[in-house]
Scaffold this motif. Structure first.
Motif, PDB file in Angstrom:
ATOM      1  N   VAL A 109       2.389  -3.107  -8.242  1.00 21.53           N
ATOM      2  CA  VAL A 109       1.409  -2.317  -7.875  1.00 21.53           C
ATOM      3  C   VAL A 109       0.993  -1.869  -9.309  1.00 21.53           C
ATOM      4  O   VAL A 109       1.608  -1.281 -10.037  1.00 21.53           O
ATOM      5  CB  VAL A 109       1.929  -1.048  -6.857  1.00 21.53           C
ATOM      6  CG1 VAL A 109       0.689  -0.231  -6.933  1.00 21.53           C
ATOM      7  CG2 VAL A 109       2.241  -1.710  -5.872  1.00 21.53           C
ATOM      8  N   LEU A 110      -0.348  -2.078  -9.688  1.00 22.68           N
ATOM      9  CA  LEU A 110      -0.749  -1.804 -11.204  1.00 22.68           C
ATOM     10  C   LEU A 110      -1.811  -0.583 -10.979  1.00 22.68           C
ATOM     11  O   LEU A 110      -1.937   0.145 -11.860  1.00 22.68           O
ATOM     12  CB  LEU A 110      -1.384  -2.817 -11.639  1.00 22.68           C
ATOM     13  CG  LEU A 110      -0.609  -4.087 -11.957  1.00 22.68           C
ATOM     14  CD1 LEU A 110      -1.477  -5.225 -12.921  1.00 22.68           C
ATOM     15  CD2 LEU A 110       0.317  -3.640 -13.017  1.00 22.68           C
ATOM     16  N   GLU A 140       0.817  -1.425  -0.049  1.00 21.32           N
ATOM     17  CA  GLU A 140      -0.008   0.017   0.072  1.00 21.32           C
ATOM     18  C   GLU A 140       0.856   1.295   0.042  1.00 21.32           C
ATOM     19  O   GLU A 140       0.214   2.390  -0.432  1.00 21.32           O
ATOM     20  CB  GLU A 140      -0.903   0.169   1.159  1.00 21.32           C
ATOM     21  CG  GLU A 140      -2.064  -1.043   0.991  1.00 21.32           C
ATOM     22  CD  GLU A 140      -2.864  -1.083  -0.365  1.00 21.32           C
ATOM     23  OE1 GLU A 140      -3.259  -0.196  -0.425  1.00 21.32           O
ATOM     24  OE2 GLU A 140      -2.861  -2.067  -0.563  1.00 21.32           O
ATOM     25  N   ARG A 141       2.114   1.080   0.491  1.00 22.11           N
ATOM     26  CA  ARG A 141       3.064   2.454   0.386  1.00 22.11           C
ATOM     27  C   ARG A 141       3.832   2.558  -0.818  1.00 22.11           C
ATOM     28  O   ARG A 141       4.396   3.614  -1.059  1.00 22.11           O
ATOM     29  CB  ARG A 141       4.064   2.021   1.539  1.00 22.11           C
ATOM     30  CG  ARG A 141       3.139   2.354   3.016  1.00 22.11           C
ATOM     31  CD  ARG A 141       4.392   2.445   3.915  1.00 22.11           C
ATOM     32  NE  ARG A 141       4.995   1.240   4.259  1.00 22.11           N
ATOM     33  CZ  ARG A 141       4.717   0.282   4.927  1.00 22.11           C
ATOM     34  NH1 ARG A 141       3.639   0.229   5.714  1.00 22.11           N
ATOM     35  NH2 ARG A 141       5.518  -0.918   5.284  1.00 22.11           N
ATOM     36  N   GLY A 143      -6.112  -4.708  -6.806  1.00 21.64           N
ATOM     37  CA  GLY A 143      -5.432  -4.492  -8.359  1.00 21.64           C
ATOM     38  C   GLY A 143      -4.128  -4.481  -8.566  1.00 21.64           C
ATOM     39  O   GLY A 143      -3.486  -3.837  -9.472  1.00 21.64           O
ATOM     40  N   HIS A 144      -3.665  -5.622  -7.954  1.00 23.94           N
ATOM     41  CA  HIS A 144      -2.103  -5.761  -8.054  1.00 23.94           C
ATOM     42  C   HIS A 144      -1.694  -6.962  -8.794  1.00 23.94           C
ATOM     43  O   HIS A 144      -2.690  -7.897  -8.851  1.00 23.94           O
ATOM     44  CB  HIS A 144      -1.308  -5.901  -6.842  1.00 23.94           C
ATOM     45  CG  HIS A 144      -1.542  -4.694  -5.674  1.00 23.94           C
ATOM     46  ND1 HIS A 144      -1.595  -3.500  -6.363  1.00 23.94           N
ATOM     47  CD2 HIS A 144      -2.073  -4.596  -4.611  1.00 23.94           C
ATOM     48  CE1 HIS A 144      -1.861  -2.615  -5.368  1.00 23.94           C
ATOM     49  NE2 HIS A 144      -1.991  -3.123  -4.291  1.00 23.94           N
ATOM     50  N   GLN A 145      -0.477  -7.315  -9.277  1.00 24.90           N
ATOM     51  CA  GLN A 145      -0.355  -8.470 -10.076  1.00 24.90           C
ATOM     52  C   GLN A 145       1.002  -8.822  -9.073  1.00 24.90           C
ATOM     53  O   GLN A 145       1.419  -8.468  -8.556  1.00 24.90           O
ATOM     54  CB  GLN A 145       0.251  -8.264 -11.555  1.00 24.90           C
ATOM     55  CG  GLN A 145       0.513  -9.219 -12.311  1.00 24.90           C
ATOM     56  CD  GLN A 145      -0.543 -10.107 -12.543  1.00 24.90           C
ATOM     57  OE1 GLN A 145      -1.573  -9.704 -13.032  1.00 24.90           O
ATOM     58  NE2 GLN A 145      -0.329 -11.549 -12.785  1.00 24.90           N
ATOM     59  N   PHE A 188      -3.206 -14.126  -2.681  1.00 24.94           N
ATOM     60  CA  PHE A 188      -3.298 -14.025  -4.107  1.00 24.94           C
ATOM     61  C   PHE A 188      -4.701 -13.311  -4.322  1.00 24.94           C
ATOM     62  O   PHE A 188      -4.872 -12.351  -4.921  1.00 24.94           O
ATOM     63  CB  PHE A 188      -3.428 -15.191  -4.763  1.00 24.94           C
ATOM     64  CG  PHE A 188      -1.987 -15.969  -4.829  1.00 24.94           C
ATOM     65  CD1 PHE A 188      -0.933 -15.291  -4.797  1.00 24.94           C
ATOM     66  CD2 PHE A 188      -1.856 -17.446  -4.839  1.00 24.94           C
ATOM     67  CE1 PHE A 188       0.412 -15.882  -4.849  1.00 24.94           C
ATOM     68  CE2 PHE A 188      -0.604 -18.145  -4.674  1.00 24.94           C
ATOM     69  CZ  PHE A 188       0.582 -17.161  -4.507  1.00 24.94           C
ATOM     70  N   ARG A 189      -6.040 -13.842  -3.660  1.00 23.79           N
ATOM     71  CA  ARG A 189      -6.984 -13.000  -3.763  1.00 23.79           C
ATOM     72  C   ARG A 189      -6.918 -11.702  -3.363  1.00 23.79           C
ATOM     73  O   ARG A 189      -7.617 -10.851  -3.951  1.00 23.79           O
ATOM     74  CB  ARG A 189      -8.215 -13.840  -3.098  1.00 23.79           C
ATOM     75  CG  ARG A 189      -9.488 -13.490  -3.072  1.00 23.79           C
ATOM     76  CD  ARG A 189     -10.536 -14.222  -2.397  1.00 23.79           C
ATOM     77  NE  ARG A 189     -10.439 -15.508  -2.899  1.00 23.79           N
ATOM     78  CZ  ARG A 189     -11.361 -16.059  -3.470  1.00 23.79           C
ATOM     79  NH1 ARG A 189     -12.334 -15.581  -4.130  1.00 23.79           N
ATOM     80  NH2 ARG A 189     -11.518 -17.303  -3.890  1.00 23.79           N
TER      81      ARG A 189
END
Length: 169
Positions: free
Chosen positions: A167-168, A120-121, A147-149, A140-141
């Protein structure tokens, strides 16, 4: 047509065992183009995200008596109705990690909490690398929801799971 390798986890679960490592070991033995037929006493919903992250689509069917058959097949570019498209990221899209964590000595859920707080940072496009004592199935979920990969796998020595999160959003 996809050939399937059968994995019946019903006896393992009836005996009080944990079949996840058996499923992952069977997955590693698959030849290109092969799929996995899983037989379970319940619909293993958390496994669907794990398998999707590894490039597998699934089709499930309840069997007579309440058991389930789940067919996991490699995605071949053609998606069935309702399947989410996988996000394809090349190695060039993964910069050096801005944050590196070693969570191998932490008890659950601390590794997940620590990874989510650190992600988150980060700014969009940045990555985080983490070492874990096991595959973080439930993480993973949460990463997808946010919204991350991610990509990951066991180290060659099989002594740690190496996870990289991008972070996408």
């Amino acid at each position: 047509m996809t050939d399937f390798i059968d994995v019946d986890v019903r006896p393992i679960l009836r005996a009080g065992g944990e079949p996840f490592s058996i499923i992952m070991a069977a997955l590693e033995r698959l030849e290109p183009g092969e799929g996995l037929r899983l037989l379970a006493p319940f619909k293993p919903v958390p496994l669907f995200d794990v398998m999707a992250s590894k490039g597998f689509a699934h089709r499930d069917a309840e069997l007579e008596g309440g058991d389930w058959e789940i067919l996991f097949k490699p995605r071949d570019g053609s998606l069935e109705a309702g399947e989410p498209a996988p996000v394809a990221l090349s190695d060039d899209d993964w910069p050096e990690p801005a944050v590196r964590l070693d969570n191998r000595d932490l008890d659950p859920p601390e590794p997940m909490v620590r990874i989510l707080a650190s992600v988150e940072r980060l700014a969009p496009g940045q990555t985080l690398s983490a070492l874990l004592s096991r595959e973080p199935v439930f993480l993973f979920r949460e990463l997808s929801k946010r919204g991350h990969q991610w990509r990951g796998g066991f180290t060659p020595q099989r002594d740690a799971y190496q996870l990289t999160v991008k972070v996408l959003a």
